[in-house]
Scaffold this motif. Structure first.
Motif, PDB file in Angstrom:
ATOM      1  N   LEU A 135       8.149  -9.049   3.449  1.00  0.00           N
ATOM      2  CA  LEU A 135       7.605  -8.136   4.454  1.00  0.00           C
ATOM      3  C   LEU A 135       6.400  -8.748   5.166  1.00  0.00           C
ATOM      4  CD1 LEU A 135       7.701  -4.749   2.461  1.00  0.00           C
ATOM      5  CD2 LEU A 135       9.458  -5.733   3.952  1.00  0.00           C
ATOM      6  N   LYS A 136       6.306  -8.490   6.459  1.00  0.00           N
ATOM      7  CA  LYS A 136       5.140  -8.908   7.228  1.00  0.00           C
ATOM      8  C   LYS A 136       4.000  -7.913   6.982  1.00  0.00           C
ATOM      9  CE  LYS A 136       8.013 -10.935  10.869  1.00  0.00           C
ATOM     10  NZ  LYS A 136       8.066 -12.215  10.147  1.00  0.00           N
ATOM     11  N   ASP A 137       2.797  -8.271   7.458  1.00  0.00           N
ATOM     12  CA  ASP A 137       1.613  -7.464   7.177  1.00  0.00           C
ATOM     13  C   ASP A 137       1.786  -6.000   7.599  1.00  0.00           C
ATOM     14  OD1 ASP A 137       0.331  -9.576   6.039  1.00  0.00           O
ATOM     15  OD2 ASP A 137      -0.932 -10.048   7.776  1.00  0.00           O
ATOM     16  N   LYS A 138       2.314  -5.785   8.796  1.00  0.00           N
ATOM     17  CA  LYS A 138       2.484  -4.409   9.273  1.00  0.00           C
ATOM     18  C   LYS A 138       3.483  -3.653   8.410  1.00  0.00           C
ATOM     19  CE  LYS A 138       1.167  -4.771  14.158  1.00  0.00           C
ATOM     20  NZ  LYS A 138       1.615  -4.587  15.559  1.00  0.00           N
ATOM     21  N   GLN A 139       4.538  -4.346   7.973  1.00  0.00           N
ATOM     22  CA  GLN A 139       5.529  -3.700   7.116  1.00  0.00           C
ATOM     23  C   GLN A 139       4.937  -3.366   5.748  1.00  0.00           C
ATOM     24  OE1 GLN A 139       8.340  -7.002   7.578  1.00  0.00           O
ATOM     25  NE2 GLN A 139       9.833  -5.581   8.459  1.00  0.00           N
ATOM     26  N   LEU A 140       4.092  -4.270   5.231  1.00  0.00           N
ATOM     27  CA  LEU A 140       3.430  -4.001   3.954  1.00  0.00           C
ATOM     28  C   LEU A 140       2.490  -2.811   4.070  1.00  0.00           C
ATOM     29  CD1 LEU A 140       2.559  -7.545   2.567  1.00  0.00           C
ATOM     30  CD2 LEU A 140       4.007  -5.835   1.467  1.00  0.00           C
ATOM     31  N   THR A 141       1.750  -2.741   5.173  1.00  0.00           N
ATOM     32  CA  THR A 141       0.842  -1.615   5.396  1.00  0.00           C
ATOM     33  C   THR A 141       1.618  -0.311   5.432  1.00  0.00           C
ATOM     34  OG1 THR A 141      -0.724  -2.987   6.603  1.00  0.00           O
ATOM     35  CG2 THR A 141      -0.845  -0.615   6.976  1.00  0.00           C
ATOM     36  N   ARG A 142       2.742  -0.313   6.140  1.00  0.00           N
ATOM     37  CA  ARG A 142       3.569   0.895   6.230  1.00  0.00           C
ATOM     38  C   ARG A 142       4.129   1.265   4.865  1.00  0.00           C
ATOM     39  NH1 ARG A 142       7.355  -0.817   9.475  1.00  0.00           N
ATOM     40  NH2 ARG A 142       6.058  -0.508  11.318  1.00  0.00           N
ATOM     41  N   LEU A 143       4.575   0.273   4.105  1.00  0.00           N
ATOM     42  CA  LEU A 143       5.126   0.550   2.775  1.00  0.00           C
ATOM     43  C   LEU A 143       4.056   1.156   1.864  1.00  0.00           C
ATOM     44  CD1 LEU A 143       7.639  -1.288   0.677  1.00  0.00           C
ATOM     45  CD2 LEU A 143       5.371  -1.063  -0.322  1.00  0.00           C
ATOM     46  N   ARG A 144       2.851   0.557   1.876  1.00  0.00           N
ATOM     47  CA  ARG A 144       1.774   1.099   1.038  1.00  0.00           C
ATOM     48  C   ARG A 144       1.444   2.529   1.438  1.00  0.00           C
ATOM     49  NH1 ARG A 144      -0.559  -4.355   1.124  1.00  0.00           N
ATOM     50  NH2 ARG A 144      -1.543  -3.829   3.109  1.00  0.00           N
ATOM     51  N   ARG A 145       1.527   2.812   2.730  1.00  0.00           N
ATOM     52  CA  ARG A 145       1.159   4.133   3.235  1.00  0.00           C
ATOM     53  C   ARG A 145       2.235   5.174   2.946  1.00  0.00           C
ATOM     54  NH1 ARG A 145      -0.528   3.204   9.010  1.00  0.00           N
ATOM     55  NH2 ARG A 145       1.705   3.334   9.435  1.00  0.00           N
ATOM     56  N   GLU A 146       3.503   4.752   3.009  1.00  0.00           N
ATOM     57  CA  GLU A 146       4.600   5.713   2.938  1.00  0.00           C
ATOM     58  C   GLU A 146       5.320   5.741   1.594  1.00  0.00           C
ATOM     59  OE1 GLU A 146       7.170   4.843   6.207  1.00  0.00           O
ATOM     60  OE2 GLU A 146       5.660   5.337   7.726  1.00  0.00           O
ATOM     61  N   GLN A 147       5.307   4.634   0.879  1.00  0.00           N
ATOM     62  CA  GLN A 147       6.104   4.550  -0.347  1.00  0.00           C
ATOM     63  C   GLN A 147       5.267   4.540  -1.632  1.00  0.00           C
ATOM     64  OE1 GLN A 147       9.617   4.390  -0.523  1.00  0.00           O
ATOM     65  NE2 GLN A 147       9.465   4.938   1.631  1.00  0.00           N
ATOM     66  N   ILE A 148       3.963   4.283  -1.505  1.00  0.00           N
ATOM     67  CA  ILE A 148       3.129   4.082  -2.680  1.00  0.00           C
ATOM     68  C   ILE A 148       1.934   5.024  -2.651  1.00  0.00           C
ATOM     69  CG2 ILE A 148       1.683   2.415  -3.928  1.00  0.00           C
ATOM     70  CD1 ILE A 148       3.448   0.191  -2.810  1.00  0.00           C
ATOM     71  N   GLY A 149       1.665   5.660  -3.792  1.00  0.00           N
ATOM     72  CA  GLY A 149       0.463   6.462  -3.955  1.00  0.00           C
ATOM     73  C   GLY A 149      -0.471   5.770  -4.936  1.00  0.00           C
ATOM     74  N   PHE A 150      -1.775   6.002  -4.780  1.00  0.00           N
ATOM     75  CA  PHE A 150      -2.762   5.356  -5.646  1.00  0.00           C
ATOM     76  C   PHE A 150      -3.715   6.389  -6.227  1.00  0.00           C
ATOM     77  CE2 PHE A 150      -1.668   2.147  -2.425  1.00  0.00           C
ATOM     78  CZ  PHE A 150      -1.298   1.085  -3.236  1.00  0.00           C
ATOM     79  N   VAL A 151      -4.025   6.213  -7.507  1.00  0.00           N
ATOM     80  CA  VAL A 151      -5.092   6.984  -8.154  1.00  0.00           C
ATOM     81  C   VAL A 151      -5.983   5.968  -8.854  1.00  0.00           C
ATOM     82  CG1 VAL A 151      -5.686   8.792  -9.791  1.00  0.00           C
ATOM     83  CG2 VAL A 151      -3.519   8.925  -8.543  1.00  0.00           C
ATOM     84  N   PHE A 152      -7.283   6.006  -8.541  1.00  0.00           N
ATOM     85  CA  PHE A 152      -8.209   5.022  -9.069  1.00  0.00           C
ATOM     86  C   PHE A 152      -9.187   5.668 -10.054  1.00  0.00           C
ATOM     87  CE2 PHE A 152      -7.018   3.652  -4.777  1.00  0.00           C
ATOM     88  CZ  PHE A 152      -6.556   2.377  -5.023  1.00  0.00           C
ATOM     89  N   GLN A 153      -9.779   4.849 -10.897  1.00  0.00           N
ATOM     90  CA  GLN A 153     -10.749   5.333 -11.867  1.00  0.00           C
ATOM     91  C   GLN A 153     -11.928   6.014 -11.175  1.00  0.00           C
ATOM     92  OE1 GLN A 153     -11.813   2.449 -14.848  1.00  0.00           O
ATOM     93  NE2 GLN A 153     -13.761   3.411 -15.306  1.00  0.00           N
ATOM     94  N   ALA A 154     -12.336   5.487 -10.018  1.00  0.00           N
ATOM     95  CA  ALA A 154     -13.540   5.966  -9.334  1.00  0.00           C
ATOM     96  C   ALA A 154     -13.289   7.109  -8.350  1.00  0.00           C
ATOM     97  CB  ALA A 154     -14.206   4.797  -8.614  1.00  0.00           C
TER      98      ALA A 154
END
Length: 255
Positions: free
Chosen positions: A83-102
């Motif tokens: 994936l190119k940078d824009k595709q990675l950004t879209r994937l992180r935004r649409e396919q992946i959720g994040f929960v962090f310690q902080a």
């Protein structure tokens, strides 16, 4: 390590011979050393191991936050390395959720605005029914108008969990999500993560050092020296502690 049993659920994310090397020559460190694993849809997986075992590196590579040196990481059927940078950004935004310690909540926004922030940034409107379902599942209905400073640590982390789920990601990565919480708040957050898998069909991968947190999951992967060395299904606290002791035989007391 014994072979994992056949699994009937689809694969949400996978690693194939994933390797991550830092440095060169005598300073070379193999944070990941040929990891191959499938993470299944609708399942709660914990990743554990001693400090420096590669657990955070594995999560970062699978979450498209870091690039492996070799091998392949796949999320939602997409090979991240292609994936190119824009595709990675879209994937992180649409396919992946994040929960962090902080928590990482924006202090000037209310809980509701924080929860909806990923959708706002993506220019997407929330699904009202899904938003209501997530908010009620996380128990934040009465606190939506409050800013982070007006919330307890447990409430802040539950808002962060709701934020990770509101975009209906294919997979949620949680990095030590209870690391800054007391035992009562930890139980609240872990109970919600467990329910989000059971009731909402979410897929969650959690890096943790806490055997109690890992006991909420369906499956525990144990890493040592950049490799998966053991796997456990239907874990409980005592079996997790025993496995951790096998990985760190020199340690006689917890830290």
């Amino acid at each position: 390590m014994t072979a994992a049993p056949a699994h009937s659920s689809p694969v949400a994310a996978s690693a194939r011979d994933l390797t991550k090397v830092y440095g060169t020559g005598e300073a070379e460190v193999r944070a990941l050393d040929g990891v191959t694993v499938d993470l299944f849809t609708g399942e709660f997986t914990a990743v554990m191991g001693p400090s420096g075992s590669g657990k955070s590196t594995l999560m970062h590579c699978l979450a498209a936050l870091d690039t492996p040196t070799a091998g392949e990481a796949v999320v939602g059927g997409s090979s991240l390395g292609t994936l190119k940078d824009k595709q990675l950004t879209r994937l992180r935004r649409e396919q992946i959720g994040f929960v962090f310690q902080a928590f990482n909540l924006v202090p000037t926004l209310t809980a509701q605005e924080n929860i909806l922030l990923p959708l706002d940034l993506a220019g997407r409107k929330p699904d009202p029914a899904w938003f209501d379902q997530v908010v009620d599942a996380v128990g934040m209905r009465s606190r939506l108008g409050h800013k982070p400073t007006e919330l307890s640590g447990g409430q802040q982390q539950r808002a962060a969990c709701a934020r990770a789920l509101v975009s209906r990601p294919a997979i949620v990565f949680a990095d030590e999500p209870t690391g800054n919480l007391d035992s009562t708040s930890s139980a609240e957050v872990l109970g919600f993560l467990r329910r989000s898998v059971d009731e909402l069909g979410q897929t969650i991968v959690m890096v943790t050092h806490d055997p109690v947190a890992a006991s909420y999951t369906d499956r525990v992967l144990f890493l040592a020296d950049g490799r998966i060395v053991e796997e456990m299904r239907r874990p409980d606290r005592d079996s997790i502690l025993a496995a951790m002791a096998r990985l760190t035989p020199a340690r006689t007391t917890g830290n």
